[in-house]
Design a protein around this motif. Sequence first.
Motif, mmCIF file in Angstrom:
data_model
loop_
_atom_site.group_PDB
_atom_site.id
_atom_site.type_symbol
_atom_site.label_atom_id
_atom_site.label_comp_id
_atom_site.label_asym_id
_atom_site.label_seq_id
_atom_site.Cartn_x
_atom_site.Cartn_y
_atom_site.Cartn_z
ATOM 1 N N PRO A 89 0.859 -1.621 0.252
ATOM 2 C CA PRO A 89 -0.503 0.382 -0.589
ATOM 3 C C PRO A 89 0.715 1.316 -0.218
ATOM 4 O O PRO A 89 1.995 1.290 0.710
ATOM 5 C CB PRO A 89 -0.717 0.102 0.775
ATOM 6 N N PRO A 90 0.326 2.232 -0.288
ATOM 7 C CA PRO A 90 1.108 3.387 -0.323
ATOM 8 C C PRO A 90 1.285 3.708 1.213
ATOM 9 O O PRO A 90 0.595 3.334 2.351
ATOM 10 C CB PRO A 90 0.254 4.795 -0.723
ATOM 11 N N LEU A 130 -11.552 4.378 -5.121
ATOM 12 C CA LEU A 130 -10.221 6.287 -4.967
ATOM 13 C C LEU A 130 -9.825 6.674 -6.934
ATOM 14 O O LEU A 130 -9.905 7.229 -6.318
ATOM 15 C CB LEU A 130 -9.515 5.783 -4.364
ATOM 16 N N GLN A 131 -9.784 5.681 -7.140
ATOM 17 C CA GLN A 131 -9.509 6.001 -8.547
ATOM 18 C C GLN A 131 -8.437 6.998 -8.496
ATOM 19 O O GLN A 131 -7.969 7.991 -8.838
ATOM 20 C CB GLN A 131 -10.606 6.702 -9.784
ATOM 21 N N GLY A 132 -7.408 6.773 -7.943
ATOM 22 C CA GLY A 132 -6.538 7.101 -7.757
ATOM 23 C C GLY A 132 -6.456 8.733 -7.160
ATOM 24 O O GLY A 132 -4.742 9.076 -6.905
ATOM 25 N N GLU A 133 -7.095 9.135 -6.443
ATOM 26 C CA GLU A 133 -6.908 10.104 -5.472
ATOM 27 C C GLU A 133 -6.899 9.561 -3.755
ATOM 28 O O GLU A 133 -7.173 8.750 -3.266
ATOM 29 C CB GLU A 133 -8.486 10.327 -5.640
ATOM 30 N N GLN A 134 -6.534 11.071 -3.759
ATOM 31 C CA GLN A 134 -6.685 10.176 -1.801
ATOM 32 C C GLN A 134 -8.101 10.378 -1.693
ATOM 33 O O GLN A 134 -9.122 11.661 -1.517
ATOM 34 C CB GLN A 134 -6.441 11.849 -1.600
ATOM 35 N N GLY A 144 -16.196 13.062 0.587
ATOM 36 C CA GLY A 144 -16.671 12.199 -0.656
ATOM 37 C C GLY A 144 -16.447 11.069 -0.746
ATOM 38 O O GLY A 144 -17.298 9.984 -1.474
ATOM 39 N N HIS A 145 -15.709 9.963 -0.377
ATOM 40 C CA HIS A 145 -15.533 8.140 -0.375
ATOM 41 C C HIS A 145 -15.936 8.214 0.809
ATOM 42 O O HIS A 145 -15.664 7.280 0.753
ATOM 43 C CB HIS A 145 -14.259 8.298 -1.014
ATOM 44 N N ALA A 146 -16.092 8.704 1.889
ATOM 45 C CA ALA A 146 -16.147 7.964 3.056
ATOM 46 C C ALA A 146 -16.966 7.092 3.492
ATOM 47 O O ALA A 146 -16.918 5.958 3.690
ATOM 48 C CB ALA A 146 -16.373 9.584 4.303
ATOM 49 N N ALA A 147 -18.344 7.317 2.498
ATOM 50 C CA ALA A 147 -18.935 6.754 2.969
ATOM 51 C C ALA A 147 -18.848 4.732 2.463
ATOM 52 O O ALA A 147 -19.274 4.245 2.514
ATOM 53 C CB ALA A 147 -20.436 6.706 2.700
ATOM 54 N N GLN A 148 -18.933 5.171 1.175
ATOM 55 C CA GLN A 148 -18.610 3.788 0.489
ATOM 56 C C GLN A 148 -17.278 3.694 0.646
ATOM 57 O O GLN A 148 -16.742 1.892 0.944
ATOM 58 C CB GLN A 148 -18.042 4.982 -0.940
ATOM 59 N N LEU A 149 -15.788 3.551 1.558
ATOM 60 C CA LEU A 149 -15.206 3.462 1.993
ATOM 61 C C LEU A 149 -14.998 2.441 3.581
ATOM 62 O O LEU A 149 -15.056 1.358 3.583
ATOM 63 C CB LEU A 149 -13.974 4.998 3.050
#
Length: 192
Positions: A45-46, A127-131, A135-140
């Motif tokens: 992972p990063p 994430l599609q390469g984004e940090q 906006g991603h919280a619910a999906q993550l």
Amino acid sequence: MPYQQVMNKSKFMADVNEARALRVVEIMNEFQSLQCRIAEYAPNPPPEEYFEEGYQVLRQCRAEALAVLAAPFPLDLSQVPSGDGEQEKRQLQRIIIDASARRFQAKKIYLRAVAAVRWSNTRNAILQGEQPDQGHAAQLQQANSTLRTELASITDARIINEFRTADTRAGYWLQDDPSRATILDWIRSNPA
């Protein structure tokens, strides 16, 4: 006992012991296959995601797989039997237990690793390469929840049932395959 009966019993014992030896090979082949598949899942992972749940599971799986692989074979099982059919039978039965326990451990590790890789793939798709951001919280969170659900579904009973089903379907000789309780007792008494 007449000579012919002794010879028939000896031949039967030799044939059954041959089936036991073949069973050891079948179990160890699957163990090896599972270990090879687990080795393919190297977490990378990063740095900022190093402690994310799925990557932690992957690192844990890798460490556990290496420990199972490095666990010594019980010395009392590594001695060549003296040719006595009953002694060979007992030794092969104990080797089947050892091999079955190792295969069981590897399967459990493998299923957990697959769930973690699926989580990683889902996370990357979100994430599609984004940090990660709000906006991603619910999906993550949903991906994390799905991972936990998958991990919880990996039970001892499920693994044993999958083995029994696959081994029966393959036509393997299962007469001396150990019960779940025997496998779990072996694992407790032989920690990796």
